[in-house]
Design an enzyme around this catalytic site. Structure first.
Site, mmCIF file in Angstrom:
data_model
loop_
_atom_site.group_PDB
_atom_site.id
_atom_site.type_symbol
_atom_site.label_atom_id
_atom_site.label_comp_id
_atom_site.label_asym_id
_atom_site.label_seq_id
_atom_site.Cartn_x
_atom_site.Cartn_y
_atom_site.Cartn_z
ATOM 1 N N GLY A 51 -13.864 -47.207 71.943
ATOM 2 C CA GLY A 51 -12.910 -48.288 71.763
ATOM 3 C C GLY A 51 -11.590 -47.714 71.298
ATOM 4 O O GLY A 51 -11.551 -46.594 70.776
ATOM 5 N N GLN A 56 -3.487 -47.752 67.164
ATOM 6 C CA GLN A 56 -3.907 -46.345 67.145
ATOM 7 C C GLN A 56 -3.062 -45.465 68.051
ATOM 8 O O GLN A 56 -3.146 -44.236 67.973
ATOM 9 C CB GLN A 56 -5.372 -46.219 67.572
ATOM 10 C CG GLN A 56 -6.333 -46.836 66.562
ATOM 11 C CD GLN A 56 -7.756 -46.595 67.002
ATOM 12 O OE1 GLN A 56 -8.296 -47.370 67.764
ATOM 13 N NE2 GLN A 56 -8.353 -45.506 66.555
ATOM 14 N N CYS A 100 -14.067 -42.884 64.056
ATOM 15 C CA CYS A 100 -12.828 -43.482 64.580
ATOM 16 C C CYS A 100 -11.911 -42.355 65.030
ATOM 17 O O CYS A 100 -11.792 -41.340 64.337
ATOM 18 C CB CYS A 100 -12.164 -44.296 63.475
ATOM 19 S SG CYS A 100 -10.602 -45.047 63.946
ATOM 20 N N LEU A 101 -11.271 -42.522 66.189
ATOM 21 C CA LEU A 101 -10.368 -41.479 66.679
ATOM 22 C C LEU A 101 -9.212 -41.224 65.711
ATOM 23 O O LEU A 101 -8.632 -40.144 65.707
ATOM 24 C CB LEU A 101 -9.818 -41.862 68.057
ATOM 25 C CG LEU A 101 -10.826 -41.825 69.218
ATOM 26 C CD1 LEU A 101 -10.191 -42.355 70.492
ATOM 27 C CD2 LEU A 101 -11.366 -40.420 69.433
ATOM 28 N N HIS A 142 -15.002 -53.337 64.788
ATOM 29 C CA HIS A 142 -14.229 -52.150 64.399
ATOM 30 C C HIS A 142 -12.819 -52.210 64.999
ATOM 31 O O HIS A 142 -11.823 -52.010 64.296
ATOM 32 C CB HIS A 142 -14.975 -50.895 64.866
ATOM 33 C CG HIS A 142 -14.261 -49.609 64.600
ATOM 34 N ND1 HIS A 142 -14.759 -48.631 63.777
ATOM 35 C CD2 HIS A 142 -13.058 -49.136 65.057
ATOM 36 C CE1 HIS A 142 -13.901 -47.619 63.736
ATOM 37 N NE2 HIS A 142 -12.859 -47.895 64.515
ATOM 38 N N GLU A 143 -12.738 -52.522 66.299
ATOM 39 C CA GLU A 143 -11.428 -52.540 66.961
ATOM 40 C C GLU A 143 -10.582 -53.704 66.470
ATOM 41 O O GLU A 143 -9.371 -53.563 66.263
ATOM 42 C CB GLU A 143 -11.581 -52.602 68.486
ATOM 43 C CG GLU A 143 -12.259 -51.392 69.110
ATOM 44 C CD GLU A 143 -11.748 -50.060 68.606
ATOM 45 O OE1 GLU A 143 -10.545 -49.925 68.312
ATOM 46 O OE2 GLU A 143 -12.572 -49.133 68.496
ATOM 47 N N HIS A 146 -8.688 -52.981 63.373
ATOM 48 C CA HIS A 146 -7.457 -52.202 63.557
ATOM 49 C C HIS A 146 -6.241 -53.126 63.704
ATOM 50 O O HIS A 146 -5.141 -52.780 63.277
ATOM 51 C CB HIS A 146 -7.550 -51.324 64.808
ATOM 52 C CG HIS A 146 -8.254 -50.018 64.579
ATOM 53 N ND1 HIS A 146 -7.802 -49.066 63.678
ATOM 54 C CD2 HIS A 146 -9.368 -49.491 65.133
ATOM 55 C CE1 HIS A 146 -8.611 -48.014 63.707
ATOM 56 N NE2 HIS A 146 -9.580 -48.250 64.580
HETATM 57 CO CO CO Z 1 -11.081 -46.939 65.076
#
Ligand code: CO
Length: 182
Positions: A51, A56, A100-101, A142-143, A146
């Site tokens: 995701g 991000q 998470c990236l 999670h997304e 953000h």
């Molecule tokens: Co993330």
């Protein structure tokens, strides 16, 4: 409609302010946003994410893409793009490890609803309603976090966060250093 080719965008890392902002709703789907969605999706796949949310990659907009199963054997890429998403229902609870990236090399258990219903608009600006559970539900939560400036580490209980404090500090320092050098 012809498929847009996406390009890879740089990922914002923990410590970048944009990750902490409440993102703005998308007002209309224009060509520029369409291209951005293609870029966001391409970036998710190229960085091996399940995701990726607009903040991000530095855009404070309420858009994310998820594809929780694409890396599993026999599965094709099948991105779900959600614009201006909103949760309608949460059910149950489940604690599983997340990453998470934007928080490289940090993994911790996070409590999430086991089942969710979410509504939003897709990349064709059609209203969609998605029911999801387990890993898929977790990716959506999670997304969506953000978009509100929330990172998974914020949802880890304070005591369990202690082992990661040093790593987090280091990520922040890196961001500060890169700002000074630019
Ligand atoms: Co993330």
């Amino acid at each position: 409609m012809k498929k847009l080719k996406g390009k890879i965008l740089p990922i914002k890392i923990y410590g970048e302010e944009v990750l902490r902002l409440k993102s703005e709703p998308v007002i209309e789907l224009n060509d520029e946003i369409r291209q951005f969605i293609a870029d966001l999706t391409e970036t998710m796949y190229k960085k091996d994410g399940v995701g990726l949310a607009a903040p991000q990659v530095g855009r404070s907009l309420r858009i994310f893409v998820v594809d929780p199963f694409w890396f599993q054997e026999g599965n094709k890429k099948d991105p779900l793009i959600l614009i201006n998403p909103e949760f309608i229902e949460f059910e149950g609870e489940e604690s599983l490890e997340e990453g998470c990236l934007s928080l490289p090399d940090i993994y911790a258990k996070v409590n999430r609803a086991q089942k969710v219903i979410i509504e939003g608009f897709n990349e064709n600006w059609e209203k969609v309603r998605i029911e999801a559970e387990d890993l898929f539900a977790r990716a959506l939560q999670h997304e969506n976090d953000h978009l509100d400036g929330i990172l998974f580490i914020d949802r880890v209980p304070k005591l369990k966060r202690i082992p990661f404090l040093k790593d987090l500090k280091q990520l922040e320092q890196k961001v500060i250093k890169s700002k000074l050098n630019s």
